[in-house]
Design an enzyme around this catalytic site. Structure first.
Site, short mmCIF file in Angstrom:
data_model
loop_
_atom_site.label_atom_id
_atom_site.label_comp_id
_atom_site.label_asym_id
_atom_site.label_seq_id
_atom_site.Cartn_x
_atom_site.Cartn_y
_atom_site.Cartn_z
N LYS A 152 -3.73 64.10 -9.28
CA LYS A 152 -4.86 64.86 -8.73
C LYS A 152 -6.08 64.73 -9.63
O LYS A 152 -7.22 64.64 -9.14
CB LYS A 152 -4.47 66.33 -8.59
CG LYS A 152 -5.61 67.22 -8.10
CD LYS A 152 -5.17 68.65 -7.89
CE LYS A 152 -6.34 69.52 -7.42
NZ LYS A 152 -5.92 70.90 -7.12
N HIS A 309 12.79 33.81 20.35
CA HIS A 309 11.76 34.79 20.64
C HIS A 309 12.36 36.17 20.93
O HIS A 309 12.03 36.82 21.92
CB HIS A 309 10.87 34.33 21.78
CG HIS A 309 10.16 33.04 21.49
ND1 HIS A 309 9.33 32.89 20.40
CD2 HIS A 309 10.19 31.85 22.11
CE1 HIS A 309 8.86 31.66 20.38
NE2 HIS A 309 9.37 30.99 21.40
#
Length: 555
Positions: A152, A309
């Site tokens: 922070k 595919h």
């Protein structure tokens, strides 16, 4: 005013720079001594806890115990060490705020300028089988609090959670200007990801230990712990970047499943893969390989699934991997070119010789014999993967995650039908399947599940043994078109064969096309408002039809 603040004031009064302070508290001590030594040589004060302090002292480095800073001993058997204002105020104080710095001096708190922390090994403990209180003790509290506080306040505090970052930070501190703001921010982002991942693993493991109160399967807020496995060559297309992640839910030791031979009795859970040969995998390679590996798990006998595919072009089951591959290859010898093949049995030399005869992108198997790998290595562009079956994992390990336009769709994976599932199938026509047709329908039903909707599979037993697909119609916008595609690929071999549909037939036309192609038996979910018309069309053609009551769409 405390002794520490007095020392700070003395430094300021003398016009000297404040001595910088580092807090080091790590479970993984990789590289921590080298980092501490580099800091000490640059005049930093080292503050540490427990085992980390002992490791630094053993290396001959001066260490200030946290208890000396806080004025409290470690409490509750070490559960409480750093949760104290003398630590957290020193981390969170904003250096550009006079009121913050005055508050530190008023209360005798020295600023902390670097925090190097990593966390208790919760995931490792869960994977080793820890449960109950033993597992709860591996939930770190002080560590995440330190990391988040430092992250922070990243403009003023350097936060380190990864030993791989120690050297570059040590080198930057030796240069004028120290660690640049951009790097500090980068380290802060990494720190927040680190604690978020840690908490997500804990939540997933605890949720998987026992049913949650209320039985709610979908929490309102969900964090999935994803670990990056690899940065890929590219995505679906070369201009798209891509990476491979896995769901990092620890899998606990489990006894080996009995070798019943039933479908799914020893089915792998989320698998890890080891690449034994070939160039790096691409995004599409992984899509196809995962689709093939998932599909092949539905079969009890040795099976081979050829994928192109992301949908099968041939599936075969037989007595050996080589025989299964021959059936899968011959189902569509044109489409398999450049495809992916997966096996559910270890790959031997006989199968490898056949694989090496054609161009394939990827081969996947639970194991690859050394002589088989030597044969496959003749193909320099072929990738060979070993899939680690591993024990079944927690519920989240069976989830499928897919991104869609900034949203993520999550679902439970479509698990294989259990052994004996076809006992619940319902014949709905006057003609019922023969015993041979029942077995062929079972194979076709498991095969169609792996195909893209709308999907149709035409299949049959092979005279030499085993089962194979004859024609696959997949990814069609119309089910009747899928039927026509599958029949066209099967050709004359469709006569006397069986047909499986992943969804119900909305009209009789699909059955009429199947009858014209010579299909003898059909398996489908049922559930259409026109089921009666569909059944009547099957009866008129003398086709046996079975309803499963369960569909298997795959979009």
């Amino acid at each position: 005013m405390g002794r520490e603040a007095g020392r700070w004031e003395q430094q300021a009064a003398a016009g000297g720079a404040r001595r910088r302070r580092a807090l080091l508290s790590v479970a993984d001590k990789t590289g921590i001594v080298d980092l501490a030594r580099a800091l000490h040589e640059r005049g930093w004060e080292l503050v540490s806890t427990g085992g980390t302090a002992q490791a630094l002292a053993a290396a001959g480095l001066p260490v200030t115990p946290v208890a000396q800073v806080t004025g409290f001993p470690e409490l509750l058997g070490g559960r409480v060490k750093t949760l104290h204002p003398a630590i957290h105020a020193g981390i969170l104080a904003r250096r550009h705020r006079p009121d913050d710095m005055a508050a530190l001096q008023d209360h005798g708190v020295v600023p902390v300028d670097l925090v190097a922390v990593n966390l208790y090994p919760f995931a490792e403990a869960a994977a080793a089988g820890a449960t109950g209180e033993a597992l709860r003790e591996e939930i770190d509290i002080g560590g995440p609090a330190l990391i988040r506080a430092a992250a922070k306040n990243w403009p003023d505090v350097i936060v380190l959670v990864d030993p791989a970052d120690y050297p570059r930070v040590a080198e930057a501190l030796a240069r004028e200007g120290g660690v640049p703001p951009a790097v500090r921010r980068e380290l802060a982002v990494k720190a927040f990801r680190h604690t978020a991942f840690y908490d997500a693993v804990i939540a997933a493991v605890l949720a998987g230990e026992a049913p949650l109160a209320g039985g709610e399967p979908w929490p309102e807020h969900l964090a999935l712990p994803l670990s990056r496995e690899a940065v890929l060559r590219y995505g679906e297309n070369p201009h798209q970047a891509a990476a491979l992640y896995r769901l990092a839910i620890p899998h606990r030791p489990a006894p080996a499943a009995p070798a019943s031979g039933a479908p799914g009795s020893d089915r792998p859970g989320p698998a890890g893969f080891v690449q034994r040969w070939g160039k790096p995998m691409s995004y599409n390679n992984w899509l196809d390989a995962l689709a093939a590996w998932r599909a092949v798990q539905d079969f009890a006998l040795p099976a081979a699934v050829a994928i192109k595919h992301a949908t099968p072009c041939g599936i075969g089951v037989a007595a050996t991997p080589a025989a299964a591959f021959r059936l899968a290859r011959d189902a569509d010898p044109e489409s398999i070119f450049g495809g992916i093949v997966a096996f559910n049995r270890p790959l031997d030399a006989a199968a490898a010789e056949m694989l090496a005869e054609i161009f394939l992108e990827v081969v996947v198997a639970p194991a690859v014999a050394p002589e088989a790998l030597e044969i496959l290595a003749r193909r320099k562009n072929l990738r060979v993967l070993e899939a680690d079956p591993g024990p079944a994992g927690h519920g989240a390990g069976r989830w499928e995650v897919r991104g869609a336009g900034g949203l993520w769709l999550i679902q439970e994976a479509d698990a294989p039908d259990p052994a004996g599932a076809r006992a619940g199938w319902r014949p709905v026509t006057r003609v019922v399947p023969t015993p041979e047709q029942w077995d062929a329908l079972d194979f076709a039903w498991r095969a169609v599940k792996a195909c893209r909707s709308n999907a149709i599979v035409v299949a049959a037993a092979h005279p030499a043994g085993g089962y194979r697909t004859l024609g696959i119609g997949a990814g069609q916008t119309s089910r009747v078109r899928a039927v026509e595609q599958a029949l066209a690929l099967a050709g004359p071999a469709a006569r006397g064969a069986v047909l499986a549909s992943d969804g119900f037939f909305p009209f009789p036309d699909s059955v009429e096309r199947a009858a014209a192609g010579g299909i003898a038996a059909i398996v489908q979910p049922g559930g259409s408002v026109r089921d009666a018309e569909v059944i009547a069309a099957a009866d008129a053609a003398g086709i046996a039809m079975v309803f499963t009551g369960r569909r298997h769409f795959r979009h």
